[in-house]
Design an enzyme around this catalytic site. Sequence first.
Site, short mmCIF file in Angstrom:
data_model
loop_
_atom_site.label_atom_id
_atom_site.label_comp_id
_atom_site.label_asym_id
_atom_site.label_seq_id
_atom_site.Cartn_x
_atom_site.Cartn_y
_atom_site.Cartn_z
CG ASP A 10 -9.38 -1.70 -1.76
OD1 ASP A 10 -8.31 -2.54 -1.85
OD2 ASP A 10 -9.18 -0.82 -2.48
CG ASP A 12 -4.78 1.21 1.19
OD1 ASP A 12 -4.44 1.52 2.31
OD2 ASP A 12 -3.65 0.00 0.61
C1 BG6 Z 1 -3.14 -0.46 -2.53
C2 BG6 Z 1 -3.55 0.63 -2.34
O1 BG6 Z 1 -3.83 -1.29 -2.04
O2 BG6 Z 1 -1.10 -1.21 -1.98
C3 BG6 Z 1 -2.10 1.41 -3.78
O3 BG6 Z 1 -4.20 0.97 -3.12
C4 BG6 Z 1 0.20 0.37 -3.36
O4 BG6 Z 1 -1.86 3.47 -3.15
C5 BG6 Z 1 -0.58 -1.19 -3.36
O5 BG6 Z 1 1.00 1.20 -3.72
C6 BG6 Z 1 1.34 -1.37 -2.21
O6 BG6 Z 1 0.73 -1.12 -0.97
P1 BG6 Z 1 1.96 -1.18 -0.32
O7 BG6 Z 1 1.83 -0.67 1.29
O8 BG6 Z 1 2.43 -2.77 -0.18
O9 BG6 Z 1 3.15 -0.64 -1.07
MG MG Z 2 -7.69 0.83 -3.07
#
Ligand code: BG6
Ligand code: MG
Length: 215
Positions: A10, A12
């Site tokens: 993963d 984030d």
């Molecule tokens: C995930 C994060 O990786 O991506 C979440 O942990 C986030 O917090 C999700 O909401 C979607 O991200 P994005 O950038 O498409 O809004």
């Molecule tokens: Mg994550």
Amino acid sequence: MSQPQAIIFDLDGVLTDTSEYHYQAWKHLADDEGISLTHEENDEHLRGVGRRESLMYIIRGHQYSEDQIQEMMERKNRYYHALIERMTPKEIVPGGVALLEEIKSAGIKVAIASASKNCRLVLDRLQLTSYFDGIADGNCVVNGKPAPDIFVYAAGLVNVFTPNCIGVEDADAGIQAIKAAGMKAVAIGPASRFHGPDKVLPNMENKHLKDLLVE
Ligand code: BG6
Ligand code: MG
């Protein structure tokens, strides 16, 4: 599993602390709307969860039209962009590049399985894109974590059967996705956050390949 054929990360909250930026952007939006949102709620309900599902949690019990929902998702994304556009490779978790290099030199494929539609932007800001043999992001599959789809898709990108993969995640939704994909799951964070990972590491700092291996 002695040695995996692929390790699927993963992004984030694992290779960089963008989960904090996601929280700050949601907090900004929640403040705009006069809705309360705490770090604890973020950890429990938003970590690893897709954009729309996150917003649905924040605005639960409030009435908004579909147009307003779309506008709020766009607004949160603008706030998030303002935070990530200043990112540099200094925001890679300490030892992260050395870990990716160690994994690659052991002949193991490396891939990303991120729910984020901003995944490639963040990888580019961190100058990490070229390290990955496959990148699965929020634009690839319809069913987000805890569905297994994004991890299965990432395994396909690197041509490895799912039981020969290890997945690495900081969110319980992600651990459920990894397990449902038939992979071994390594959880990053406090053990109390997770249900059923194969291994828990409190953080990703200065980790080596051996730290990620699972019996
Ligand atoms: C995930 C994060 O990786 O991506 C979440 O942990 C986030 O917090 C999700 O909401 C979607 O991200 P994005 O950038 O498409 O809004
Ligand atoms: Mg994550």
